[in-house]
Design an enzyme around this catalytic site. Structure first.
Site, mmCIF file in Angstrom:
data_model
loop_
_atom_site.group_PDB
_atom_site.id
_atom_site.type_symbol
_atom_site.label_atom_id
_atom_site.label_comp_id
_atom_site.label_asym_id
_atom_site.label_seq_id
_atom_site.Cartn_x
_atom_site.Cartn_y
_atom_site.Cartn_z
ATOM 1 N N CYS A 156 55.228 34.523 44.333
ATOM 2 C CA CYS A 156 56.149 34.127 43.253
ATOM 3 C C CYS A 156 57.616 34.250 43.640
ATOM 4 O O CYS A 156 58.482 33.731 42.935
ATOM 5 C CB CYS A 156 55.891 34.959 42.004
ATOM 6 S SG CYS A 156 54.367 34.497 41.214
HETATM 7 C C1 LIG Z 1 47.837 38.000 31.679
HETATM 8 C C2 LIG Z 1 48.434 38.525 30.384
HETATM 9 C C3 LIG Z 1 49.049 37.371 29.592
HETATM 10 C C4 LIG Z 1 47.321 39.140 29.543
HETATM 11 O O1 LIG Z 1 47.875 39.699 28.360
HETATM 12 P P1 LIG Z 1 47.488 41.191 27.899
HETATM 13 O O2 LIG Z 1 48.151 41.433 26.624
HETATM 14 O O3 LIG Z 1 47.795 42.107 29.049
HETATM 15 O O4 LIG Z 1 45.936 41.058 27.629
HETATM 16 P P2 LIG Z 1 44.711 41.869 28.267
HETATM 17 O O5 LIG Z 1 44.352 41.271 29.604
HETATM 18 O O6 LIG Z 1 44.967 43.333 28.212
HETATM 19 O O7 LIG Z 1 43.610 41.489 27.238
HETATM 20 C C5 LIG Z 1 43.604 41.938 25.884
HETATM 21 C C6 LIG Z 1 42.290 41.544 25.232
HETATM 22 O O8 LIG Z 1 42.232 40.127 25.072
HETATM 23 C C7 LIG Z 1 41.087 39.603 25.706
HETATM 24 N N1 LIG Z 1 41.389 38.304 26.297
HETATM 25 C C8 LIG Z 1 41.770 38.053 27.571
HETATM 26 N N2 LIG Z 1 41.938 36.739 27.738
HETATM 27 C C9 LIG Z 1 41.672 36.144 26.550
HETATM 28 C C10 LIG Z 1 41.671 34.817 26.114
HETATM 29 N N3 LIG Z 1 41.982 33.820 26.945
HETATM 30 N N4 LIG Z 1 41.360 34.545 24.834
HETATM 31 C C11 LIG Z 1 41.023 35.551 23.977
HETATM 32 N N5 LIG Z 1 41.009 36.841 24.353
HETATM 33 C C12 LIG Z 1 41.314 37.145 25.625
HETATM 34 C C13 LIG Z 1 40.736 40.629 26.766
HETATM 35 O O9 LIG Z 1 39.359 40.546 27.128
HETATM 36 C C14 LIG Z 1 41.082 41.905 26.085
HETATM 37 O O10 LIG Z 1 40.020 42.266 25.196
HETATM 38 P P3 LIG Z 1 39.632 43.821 24.973
HETATM 39 O O11 LIG Z 1 40.866 44.453 24.371
HETATM 40 O O12 LIG Z 1 38.485 43.725 24.040
HETATM 41 O O13 LIG Z 1 39.305 44.332 26.331
HETATM 42 C C15 LIG Z 1 49.547 39.563 30.654
HETATM 43 O O14 LIG Z 1 48.965 40.766 31.085
HETATM 44 C C16 LIG Z 1 50.537 39.129 31.698
HETATM 45 O O15 LIG Z 1 51.157 38.071 31.601
HETATM 46 N N6 LIG Z 1 50.811 39.990 32.689
HETATM 47 C C17 LIG Z 1 51.799 39.754 33.711
HETATM 48 C C18 LIG Z 1 51.289 38.722 34.611
HETATM 49 C C19 LIG Z 1 52.236 38.299 35.631
HETATM 50 O O16 LIG Z 1 53.412 38.242 35.457
HETATM 51 N N7 LIG Z 1 51.715 37.959 36.745
HETATM 52 C C20 LIG Z 1 52.453 37.433 37.760
HETATM 53 C C21 LIG Z 1 51.625 36.347 38.287
HETATM 54 S S1 LIG Z 1 52.443 35.501 39.470
#
Ligand SMILES: CC(C)(COP(=O)(O)OP(=O)(O)OC[C@H]1O[C@@H](n2cnc3c(N)ncnc32)[C@H](O)[C@@H]1OP(=O)(O)O)[C@@H](O)C(=O)NCCC(=O)NCCS
Length: 372
Positions: A156
């Site tokens: 990134c």
């Molecule tokens: C990926 C991201 C959006 C996920 O958001 P989050 O709030 O951390 O969500 P989580 O992964 O903890 O998931 C929360 C819950 O939603 C659920 N969930 C995950 N994806 C889902 C989806 N597409 N639809 C519905 N529910 C979903 C999970 O299973 C989890 O359920 P649980 O609480 O029962 O275990 C976030 O963590 C993020 O953007 N992180 C930074 C990523 C980043 O910058 N990466 C750099 C890449 S280059």
């Protein structure tokens, strides 16, 4: 030492969009079909039932509303769930080069430069279409640029790290001007069948021209400084590589595509990025409040809001830290450059801005600019 400036930027935007609604409909059709086909294993407990995705979750968790892709049909086909690209013969221009030429030409036009004014090309992206010859050399050849070209990948942060290389080359006089291109075909490294991340990425290509500031047209962006940092982490990882064949594993295994521990990344990268920017500004005796605009990496809206709050001690407006991830999703290294490309025309001469990327590595790159 010469002074260096960003004199133009360009962008290639793919022809197709996928809304969250379309994405979730295709994903949920895939999940229902998979659960049906695996009902025996699910009944015995040998397999876990797959969970459906939701538009509401995607928008709340990430801020993403749609993404651009080069191929839409393959991604939205529940029986496939990845793009379909035509294999091209060696004589034909490759896909990454094609989009880089489009973005690169636009950047040169905006900079008011001809290819004869440029001495090199850096192709910087999270994935390269092939091992060699370097993509940059094909792009250099296609554009008719002299000098040299090379590829680099810092995930990134590829774009900001490449800007640093281009700025240093201009400062030292190795080149008169350098073209940096960031063809990010992230749709090909994304596991569209994984609910945790299927909504994250989009395709795009950005480009920037870096040239000597003393000959730069008014309105260009003098680079006051660049700052790069890396700290090893496996929280964002892709194990695809040329040795996979020799390891006798499954070439389609989940770890051969993008994978991340999203929450961990969020917690660890936000403070790193905020401290990095603060330290970089301090090097230039600039207070965080003295920055007119922050063009931040575009992965997650809450992440950017948190970083800006840590820096400023209050919430940033979208005028101070513009958002493009709602439209483009995460485009890997191109995100902060899209923000810079789209949201800078209203700044006045003398205004200060910061381009900052953060992501896999971990890697963080910042570029402090001042409008000429
Ligand atoms: C990926 C991201 C959006 C996920 O958001 P989050 O709030 O951390 O969500 P989580 O992964 O903890 O998931 C929360 C819950 O939603 C659920 N969930 C995950 N994806 C889902 C989806 N597409 N639809 C519905 N529910 C979903 C999970 O299973 C989890 O359920 P649980 O609480 O029962 O275990 C976030 O963590 C993020 O953007 N992180 C930074 C990523 C980043 O910058 N990466 C750099 C890449 S280059």
């Amino acid at each position: 030492m010469n002074r260096a400036a960003i004199t133009g930027t360009g962008i290639y935007v793919p022809p197709h969009t996928i809304s969250n609604e379309e994405l979730v409909a295709a994903f949920n059709a895939y999940v229902r079909d998979w659960n049906l086909r695996n009902d025996a294993g699910i009944a015995t407990g040998a397999l876990a039932q797959k969970q459906e995705s939701s538009v509401d979750f995607i928008e709340k968790a990430s801020g993403i509303k749609q993404r651009y892709v080069i191929d839409k049909d393959g991604v939205l086909d529940p029986a496939r769930m990845y793009p379909r690209f035509r294999e091209r013969p060696n004589e034909a221009r490759s896909l990454m080069a094609e989009i880089a030429v489009a973005a690169g030409s636009a950047a040169l036009r905006q900079a008011g430069r001809s290819v004869d004014d440029v001495d090199g090309v850096i192709c910087a992206a999270a994935n390269m279409q092939r091992a060699y010859p370097a993509m940059a050399i094909e792009i250099q050849h296609a554009l008719g640029i002299g000098g040299f070209g090379f590829d680099m990948n810092v995930a990134c942060s590829s774009a900001t790290f490449a800007l640093d290389q281009a700025v240093n080359a201009v400062r030292c006089g190795t080149v008169r001007a350098m073209l940096v291109v960031n063809p990010e075909i992230t749709s090909a490294h994304l596991e569209w069948r994984d609910r945790d991340c299927h909504f994250i990425f989009g395709d795009v290509c950005t480009a920037a021209v870096v040239a000597r500031a003393d000959a730069a047209p008014a309105g260009s962006w003098e680079v006051l400084g660049t700052r790069l940092a890396t700290r090893f982490s496996s929280s964002i990882r892709n194990n695809f590589g040329f040795m996979n064949r020799c390891e006798d594993g499954d070439p389609d295994a989940r770890d051969k595509l993008f994978a991340q521990e999203g929450r961990k990344v969020f917690k660890e990268v936000c403070p790193l990025a905020a401290e990095h920017i603060a330290a970089h500004l301090a090097q230039h005796d600039i207070a965080p409040d003295g920055v007119r605009r922050y063009w931040l990496h575009q992965a997650n809206l809450s992440m950017n809001q948190l970083i800006a709050r840590r820096l400023l001690g209050r919430d940033a407006t979208t005028d101070q830290a513009p958002v493009i991830l709602d439209e483009f999703a995460n485009t890997s290294s191109a995100g902060s450059i899209i923000a810079f490309h789209r949201h800078r025309a209203d700044l006045a001469a003398g205004d200060i801005g910061v381009i900052c990327s953060f992501g896999a590595g971990y890697s963080i790159g910042s570029v402090v600019v001042r409008r000429l």
